[in-house]
Design a protein around this motif. Structure first.
Motif, PDB file in Angstrom:
ATOM      1  N   LYS A  25       0.854  -1.354  -0.021  1.00  0.00           N
ATOM      2  CA  LYS A  25       0.021   0.183  -0.143  1.00  0.00           C
ATOM      3  C   LYS A  25       0.962   1.134  -0.095  1.00  0.00           C
ATOM      4  CE  LYS A  25      -3.825   2.172   2.299  1.00  0.00           C
ATOM      5  NZ  LYS A  25      -4.800   2.114   3.339  1.00  0.00           N
ATOM      6  N   ARG A  26       1.897   1.294   0.726  1.00  0.00           N
ATOM      7  CA  ARG A  26       2.908   2.421   0.948  1.00  0.00           C
ATOM      8  C   ARG A  26       3.505   2.418  -0.415  1.00  0.00           C
ATOM      9  NH1 ARG A  26       3.403   7.155   1.426  1.00  0.00           N
ATOM     10  NH2 ARG A  26       5.550   7.868   2.050  1.00  0.00           N
ATOM     11  N   ALA A  27       4.009   1.412  -0.956  1.00  0.00           N
ATOM     12  CA  ALA A  27       4.730   1.572  -2.442  1.00  0.00           C
ATOM     13  C   ALA A  27       3.796   2.335  -3.232  1.00  0.00           C
ATOM     14  CB  ALA A  27       5.004   0.208  -2.823  1.00  0.00           C
ATOM     15  N   ARG A  28       2.525   1.761  -3.457  1.00  0.00           N
ATOM     16  CA  ARG A  28       1.612   2.492  -4.293  1.00  0.00           C
ATOM     17  C   ARG A  28       1.396   3.969  -4.128  1.00  0.00           C
ATOM     18  NH1 ARG A  28      -1.076  -2.525  -3.666  1.00  0.00           N
ATOM     19  NH2 ARG A  28      -2.661  -1.737  -2.061  1.00  0.00           N
ATOM     20  N   TYR A  33       2.955   9.519  -5.627  1.00  0.00           N
ATOM     21  CA  TYR A  33       3.882  10.836  -5.224  1.00  0.00           C
ATOM     22  C   TYR A  33       4.872  10.926  -6.462  1.00  0.00           C
ATOM     23  CZ  TYR A  33       7.041  13.785  -3.261  1.00  0.00           C
ATOM     24  OH  TYR A  33       8.054  15.119  -2.992  1.00  0.00           O
ATOM     25  N   PHE A  34       5.488  10.171  -6.872  1.00  0.00           N
ATOM     26  CA  PHE A  34       6.514  10.446  -8.140  1.00  0.00           C
ATOM     27  C   PHE A  34       6.098  10.541  -9.281  1.00  0.00           C
ATOM     28  CE2 PHE A  34       9.731   7.839  -5.489  1.00  0.00           C
ATOM     29  CZ  PHE A  34      10.499   8.944  -4.996  1.00  0.00           C
ATOM     30  N   GLY A  35       4.822   9.988  -9.615  1.00  0.00           N
ATOM     31  CA  GLY A  35       3.937  10.272 -10.802  1.00  0.00           C
ATOM     32  C   GLY A  35       3.381  11.559 -11.042  1.00  0.00           C
ATOM     33  N   GLN A  36       3.186  12.287  -9.649  1.00  0.00           N
ATOM     34  CA  GLN A  36       2.439  13.682  -9.853  1.00  0.00           C
ATOM     35  C   GLN A  36       3.343  14.564  -9.433  1.00  0.00           C
ATOM     36  OE1 GLN A  36      -0.334  13.697  -6.774  1.00  0.00           O
ATOM     37  NE2 GLN A  36       0.943  13.957  -5.171  1.00  0.00           N
ATOM     38  N   ILE A  44      -0.264  13.703  -2.054  1.00  0.00           N
ATOM     39  CA  ILE A  44       0.229  12.522  -1.401  1.00  0.00           C
ATOM     40  C   ILE A  44       1.659  12.803  -0.549  1.00  0.00           C
ATOM     41  CG2 ILE A  44       1.043  10.258  -1.938  1.00  0.00           C
ATOM     42  CD1 ILE A  44      -0.759  10.036  -4.343  1.00  0.00           C
ATOM     43  N   ILE A  45       1.740  11.971   0.679  1.00  0.00           N
ATOM     44  CA  ILE A  45       3.023  12.250   1.309  1.00  0.00           C
ATOM     45  C   ILE A  45       4.248  11.611   0.746  1.00  0.00           C
ATOM     46  CG2 ILE A  45       3.929  11.553   3.643  1.00  0.00           C
ATOM     47  CD1 ILE A  45       1.069  11.327   4.569  1.00  0.00           C
ATOM     48  N   PRO A  46       5.252  12.497   0.813  1.00  0.00           N
ATOM     49  CA  PRO A  46       6.617  12.091   0.110  1.00  0.00           C
ATOM     50  C   PRO A  46       7.146  10.884   1.028  1.00  0.00           C
ATOM     51  CG  PRO A  46       6.891  14.232   1.127  1.00  0.00           C
ATOM     52  CD  PRO A  46       5.285  13.851   1.168  1.00  0.00           C
ATOM     53  N   PRO A  47       8.079  10.093   0.324  1.00  0.00           N
ATOM     54  CA  PRO A  47       8.934   9.267   1.150  1.00  0.00           C
ATOM     55  C   PRO A  47       9.605   9.779   2.357  1.00  0.00           C
ATOM     56  CG  PRO A  47       9.540   9.213  -1.131  1.00  0.00           C
ATOM     57  CD  PRO A  47       8.702  10.426  -1.116  1.00  0.00           C
ATOM     58  N   GLN A  48       9.520   8.989   3.440  1.00  0.00           N
ATOM     59  CA  GLN A  48       9.600   9.511   4.846  1.00  0.00           C
ATOM     60  C   GLN A  48      11.037   9.115   5.173  1.00  0.00           C
ATOM     61  OE1 GLN A  48       7.475  11.226   6.698  1.00  0.00           O
ATOM     62  NE2 GLN A  48       6.540  11.475   4.869  1.00  0.00           N
TER      63      GLN A  48
END
Length: 89
Positions: A25-28, A33-36, A44-48
């Motif tokens: 779910k987090r990978a999706r 995020y990278f797509g937008q 969408i929350i960026p990688p933490q």
């Protein structure tokens, strides 16, 4: 071979199944995020975590291992106690 190791992930998550669900779910979300990024939406929350990995699933595993993503089990649905199945008098 995945990094972080599976035993490290299982310290944070209860089971293999929960680890798969949370990470997928987090990978999706990370992939979205990278797509937008070019659109400037920012919903969408960026990688933490700071990662050298390029794949969203690897980044999700690193977030789980770092304790940034905590799985929460939903509360079980309770049966309706109004007695709808019983005939009315």
């Amino acid at each position: 071979m995945i990094k972080p190791r599976l035993d490290t992930l299982l310290d944070r998550v209860d089971s293999h199944y929960a680890c798969v669900l949370v990470s997928a779910k987090r990978a999706r979300q990370i992939n979205s995020y990278f797509g937008q990024l070019g659109e400037g939406l920012g919903a969408i929350i960026p990688p933490q975590v700071t990662s050298v990995a390029r794949k969203p699933l690897s980044i999700a595993f690193e977030e789980v291992a770092a304790g940034k993503i905590i799985p929460v089990e939903p509360e079980p649905a309770l049966e309706d106690e109004s007695g709808e199945g019983e005939p009315a008098e």
